[in-house]
Scaffold this active site. Structure first.
Site, PDB file in Angstrom:
ATOM      1  N   CYS A  83       0.828  -1.206   0.000  1.00 22.20           N
ATOM      2  CA  CYS A  83       0.000   0.000   0.000  1.00 22.20           C
ATOM      3  C   CYS A  83       0.866   1.261   0.000  1.00 22.20           C
ATOM      4  O   CYS A  83       1.467   1.570  -1.029  1.00 22.20           O
ATOM      5  CB  CYS A  83      -0.978  -0.061   1.172  1.00 22.20           C
ATOM      6  SG  CYS A  83      -2.397   0.999   0.927  1.00 22.20           S
ATOM      7  N   HIS A 178      -3.164  -5.260   1.658  1.00 23.98           N
ATOM      8  CA  HIS A 178      -2.458  -5.552   2.916  1.00 23.98           C
ATOM      9  C   HIS A 178      -2.554  -7.016   3.318  1.00 23.98           C
ATOM     10  O   HIS A 178      -3.365  -7.355   4.188  1.00 23.98           O
ATOM     11  CB  HIS A 178      -3.102  -4.740   4.054  1.00 23.98           C
ATOM     12  CG  HIS A 178      -2.906  -3.274   3.976  1.00 23.98           C
ATOM     13  ND1 HIS A 178      -1.825  -2.637   4.533  1.00 23.98           N
ATOM     14  CD2 HIS A 178      -3.660  -2.311   3.414  1.00 23.98           C
ATOM     15  CE1 HIS A 178      -1.918  -1.341   4.322  1.00 23.98           C
ATOM     16  NE2 HIS A 178      -3.022  -1.103   3.648  1.00 23.98           N
ATOM     17  N   GLU A 180      -0.766  -8.529   5.259  1.00 23.77           N
ATOM     18  CA  GLU A 180      -0.376  -8.640   6.676  1.00 23.77           C
ATOM     19  C   GLU A 180      -1.563  -8.505   7.625  1.00 23.77           C
ATOM     20  O   GLU A 180      -1.438  -8.830   8.801  1.00 23.77           O
ATOM     21  CB  GLU A 180       0.715  -7.606   7.014  1.00 23.77           C
ATOM     22  CG  GLU A 180       0.271  -6.158   7.127  1.00 23.77           C
ATOM     23  CD  GLU A 180       0.112  -5.433   5.787  1.00 23.77           C
ATOM     24  OE1 GLU A 180       0.171  -6.097   4.732  1.00 23.77           O
ATOM     25  OE2 GLU A 180      -0.098  -4.210   5.808  1.00 23.77           O
TER      26      GLU A 180
END
Ligand code: GLN
Length: 198
Positions: A83, A178, A180
């Site tokens: 991002c 994302h 994560e």
């Protein structure tokens, strides 16, 4: 992970640093938070997290990190940007704030906040053939888009309408979304494999 444990850094100036550190540690890497050139010099790969690209840009210059990160990229250090991190890896950006700079390295033009204020965030499943048959559940938060990519850039994922949201070029990897935060670890694994090969 195979033979030796990769030592990687997460650029820890601003953004979702902890989430990346957790995923990388979970995959067996030794993880350091990187804020200073000496800390960058100690790692074999770097994650540039999501957050606010203009803030990470300003802080990287204030902390004397811009040139060291640019030099590391030029020297072939594997870097993964999510991002805001994707924005920071782009050679060209559109809709940056006044004076906003990037580390660069990826031959792409990235539009910041490309989905506009109406669509702040959304989630979707993406086909990413480079990661296998299982689709990637992707979380987009005020996300950028790759508007244009040079001939050396591999398109790893596209939205249904063809817009590019994940790319790879040499040792550089970038996703507009994302992994994560969604329990998706395959991009981080790919990054760690690149670190181990480098
Ligand atoms: N819109 C942010 C920026 O310009 C990126 C958002 C994110 O990293 N989730 O940097």
């Amino acid at each position: 992970m195979s033979t030796h444990r990769p030592h990687v850094g997460v650029l820890a100036l601003q953004g979702d640093v902890r989430e990346h550190a957790r995923v990388l540690s979970g995959l067996g890497a030794e993880v350091s938070l990187v804020r200073r050139p000496v800390e960058l010099a100690a790692v074999d790969g770097l994650v540039v997290p999501g957050g606010e690209s203009s803030v990470i840009d300003k802080l990287s210059r204030a902390f004397g990190m811009r040139e060291p990160v640019r030099d590391a990229i030029a020297a072939g250090m594997p870097v993964y940007g999510t991002c805001a991190g994707m924005i920071l890896l782009a050679d060209r950006i559109t809709d940056g704030i006044e004076g906003q700079q990037t580390f660069g390295g990826l031959d792409v033009t990235v539009r910041r906040n490309a989905f506009g204020s109406q669509v702040d965030s959304f989630e979707t499943d993406l086909a990413v053939p480079a990661l296998g048959a299982e689709p990637v559940h992707a979380v987009f938060i005020r996300a950028p888009l790759v508007e244009e990519a040079g001939p050396g850039v591999e398109r790893l994922a596209q939205l249904d309408d063809g817009r590019i949201v994940a790319v790879r070029q040499g040792s550089l990897l970038a996703t507009a979304f994302h992994p994560e935060v969604s329990g998706e670890h395959r991009f981080h694994r790919l990054f760690l494999e690149t670190v181990q090969r480098a």
